[in-house]
Design a protein around this motif. Structure first.
Motif, PDB file in Angstrom:
ATOM      1  N   ASP A   1      51.041   4.466 -15.240  1.00  0.00           N
ATOM      2  CA  ASP A   1      50.342   5.157 -14.153  1.00  0.00           C
ATOM      3  C   ASP A   1      49.486   6.306 -14.681  1.00  0.00           C
ATOM      4  OD1 ASP A   1      51.383   3.479 -12.207  1.00  0.00           O
ATOM      5  OD2 ASP A   1      53.137   4.755 -11.853  1.00  0.00           O
TER       6      ASP A   1
ATOM      7  N   ILE B   1      46.323   4.788 -16.138  1.00  0.00           N
ATOM      8  CA  ILE B   1      45.340   4.470 -15.091  1.00  0.00           C
ATOM      9  C   ILE B   1      44.613   5.736 -14.652  1.00  0.00           C
ATOM     10  CG2 ILE B   1      45.059   3.691 -12.703  1.00  0.00           C
ATOM     11  CD1 ILE B   1      47.333   1.702 -13.197  1.00  0.00           C
ATOM     12  N   ALA B   2      45.369   6.806 -14.449  1.00  0.00           N
ATOM     13  CA  ALA B   2      44.766   8.071 -14.029  1.00  0.00           C
ATOM     14  C   ALA B   2      43.810   8.611 -15.097  1.00  0.00           C
ATOM     15  CB  ALA B   2      45.863   9.094 -13.732  1.00  0.00           C
TER      16      ALA B   2
ATOM     17  N   LYS C   1      40.650   6.655 -14.973  1.00  0.00           N
ATOM     18  CA  LYS C   1      39.960   7.053 -13.741  1.00  0.00           C
ATOM     19  C   LYS C   1      39.273   8.404 -13.922  1.00  0.00           C
ATOM     20  CE  LYS C   1      40.861   7.735  -8.793  1.00  0.00           C
ATOM     21  NZ  LYS C   1      41.917   7.755  -7.744  1.00  0.00           N
TER      22      LYS C   1
ATOM     23  N   GLN D   1      43.882   0.791 -10.139  1.00  0.00           N
ATOM     24  CA  GLN D   1      44.823   1.469  -9.243  1.00  0.00           C
ATOM     25  C   GLN D   1      45.119   0.655  -7.981  1.00  0.00           C
ATOM     26  OE1 GLN D   1      43.447   5.277  -7.560  1.00  0.00           O
ATOM     27  NE2 GLN D   1      45.306   6.228  -8.359  1.00  0.00           N
TER      28      GLN D   1
END
Length: 454
Positions: free
Chosen positions: A55, A58-59, A62, A81
């Motif tokens: 996670d 992914i952040a 992003k 996401q």
């Protein structure tokens, strides 16, 4: 401040604007091999990614601001996401390597010269979205690239970057390379998924979107080759390094495909926000003795622009503000010897041929656009045909099952906006003024003020 504005303010020379990352060692011997890739910090980004929580990974992607390089420019991390977690279903990553847009030539050279950048990016993406099986959908005609990609995958398996317990992380990943049959429509992500499943490549009705029900009705991320291949460098060198290039809303580096009537066509890797004028300065400009007449910023499916737009920033916001789309950054340049009507006719013939026929606006509309354009080019058209062209394109645009219809309408709208006089001359002059058998006096006179020496 945009990149272009900073360049003008600082007086930076055009040659210093290039930012080779993906293409940094394309010219080296055996650039495609694992050994060469590892000599250039290959798979270092993967090691850093595997030390992160999925996670958080992914952040991180992003926050880097990486946007999809396949045309739409959708944020890559946000697409990852969207994959639901804890649903008990397999998750898939599908890489769209079905490069088919006229004028686009970036993914195929990248795969040919540096396939391991994509493979490393795939492993990172699969770790992030918790996928254990990834697919590369490659355009089947490019057999040399297919062979080189298969060899790179074999090397990655042998070195432990693919397979079971990758680098001791517990991640298992299988990678399948699939060769498509060469249909433009399969560049559309849902048509690609149907083709990958063994069905005829036709776009699906959405919703559900691939993130919810994609390949085999399971959550699926579909990304472009360049999008995934850009991820390793971001992990290795940092999101702040990536954001230091490009503009605020379009950060990073990208590959521009420069083709057409230019002295040195090819791939130019530069930060987003560079201008066509600067790229032309680096490539030797428009061919000697000629002037730029019109160009496409993202392939033939994006509205054409003219020399008036030479200084717009080539990022998503800058090109959008000029009335076009950045798309795949396929910069096709045409000089004053090119007949706009002929060019648009050839493009429209392509879209009519490649239409899958699933929806009426595209299937019927592209056919009738071709008939009208052929008549106008041959000098058999009427003035009313120009409004009819516009009307048919309007009935296709935004009303088709997928974006192929929109792409077919774009050259019609933009060419009528900028070169309506040329269409009218074909009608009143009963033929193409650029035909060598006819007088070119009109063409020389009309285009004298349009182009600039690049």
């Amino acid at each position: 401040m945009t990149l272009a504005a900073e360049i003008d303010h600082n007086g930076t020379s055009p040659e210093k604007l290039l930012s080779p990352v993906l293409s940094s060692f394309w010219d080296q011997p055996e650039s495609w091999t694992l050994d060469t890739y590892r000599r250039h910090e290959g798979y270092e980004g993967l090691r850093k990614a595997l030390a992160m929580d999925p996670d958080d990974l992914i952040a991180y992607v992003k926050d880097s601001g990486l946007r999809g390089r396949g045309g739409a420019g959708f944020p890559t991390g946000m697409k990852w996401q969207f994959i639901p977690q804890g649903d008990g279903k397999p998750h898939y990553l599908v890489v769209n390597a079905d490069e088919s847009e006229p004028g686009t030539c970036k993914d195929i050279p990248l795969l040919f010269a540096n396939p391991h950048s994509l493979i490393e990016g795939i492993v990172i993406a699969c770790y992030a979205i918790r996928s254990s099986h990834a697919f590369i959908y490659l355009r089947g005609e490019v057999v040399p690239v297919l062979r080189r990609l298969h060899e790179a995958v074999r090397e990655a398996y042998e070195a432990g970057y693919l397979g079971t317990d990758i680098l001791g992380s517990g991640l298992d990943l299988e990678l399948t390379v699939h060769a498509g049959a060469g249909a433009y429509i399969c560049g559309e992500e849902t048509a690609l998924l149907d083709s990958l499943e063994g069905r005829r490549g036709q776009p699906r009705l959405r919703p559900p979107f691939p993130a919810v029900a994609g390949l085999y009705a399971c959550p699926t991320v579909v990304n472009n080759v360049e999008s995934i291949a850009s991820v390793p460098a971001i992990l290795n060198k940092g999101k702040d390094w990536f954001r230091s290039m490009g503009s605020e809303k379009s950060p990073g580096f990208t590959l521009y495909s420069l083709s057409g009537h230019v002295t040195s066509p090819g791939q130019y890797e530069a930060p987003l926000g560079i201008t066509l004028r600067q790229l032309l300065e680096m490539s030797g400009g428009i061919r000697a003795g000629h002037r730029l007449k019109f160009w496409t910023p993202g392939g033939s499916s994006t509205p054409m622009l003219t020399e008036e737009h030479l200084d717009i920033p080539l990022d998503y916001e800058g090109v959008g503000a000029a009335g076009s789309m950045l798309g795949t950054k396929a910069l096709q340049c045409f000089d004053e010897t090119t007949c706009v009507v002929r060019a648009v006719t050839r493009w429209t013939e392509f879209y009519a041929h490649e239409s899958c026929g699933k929806c009426t606006p595209c299937r019927e509309g592209t056919y009738w656009l071709v008939q009208l354009l052929r008549d106008i080019e041959a000098g058999k058209g009427e003035m009313a045909d120009l409004d009819k062209l516009n009307d048919i394109a309007d009935n296709i645009n935004g009303k088709s099952f997928c974006a192929l219809g929109d792409g077919a309408a774009s050259p019609i709208f933009s060419s009528l906006m900028y070169f309506r006089e040329e269409y009218e001359q074909h009608i009143t002059g009963k033929g193409c003024p650029f035909d060598p058998a006819r007088s070119t006096a009109w063409a020389d006179d009309k285009n004298a003020h349009r182009g600039v020496n690049a």
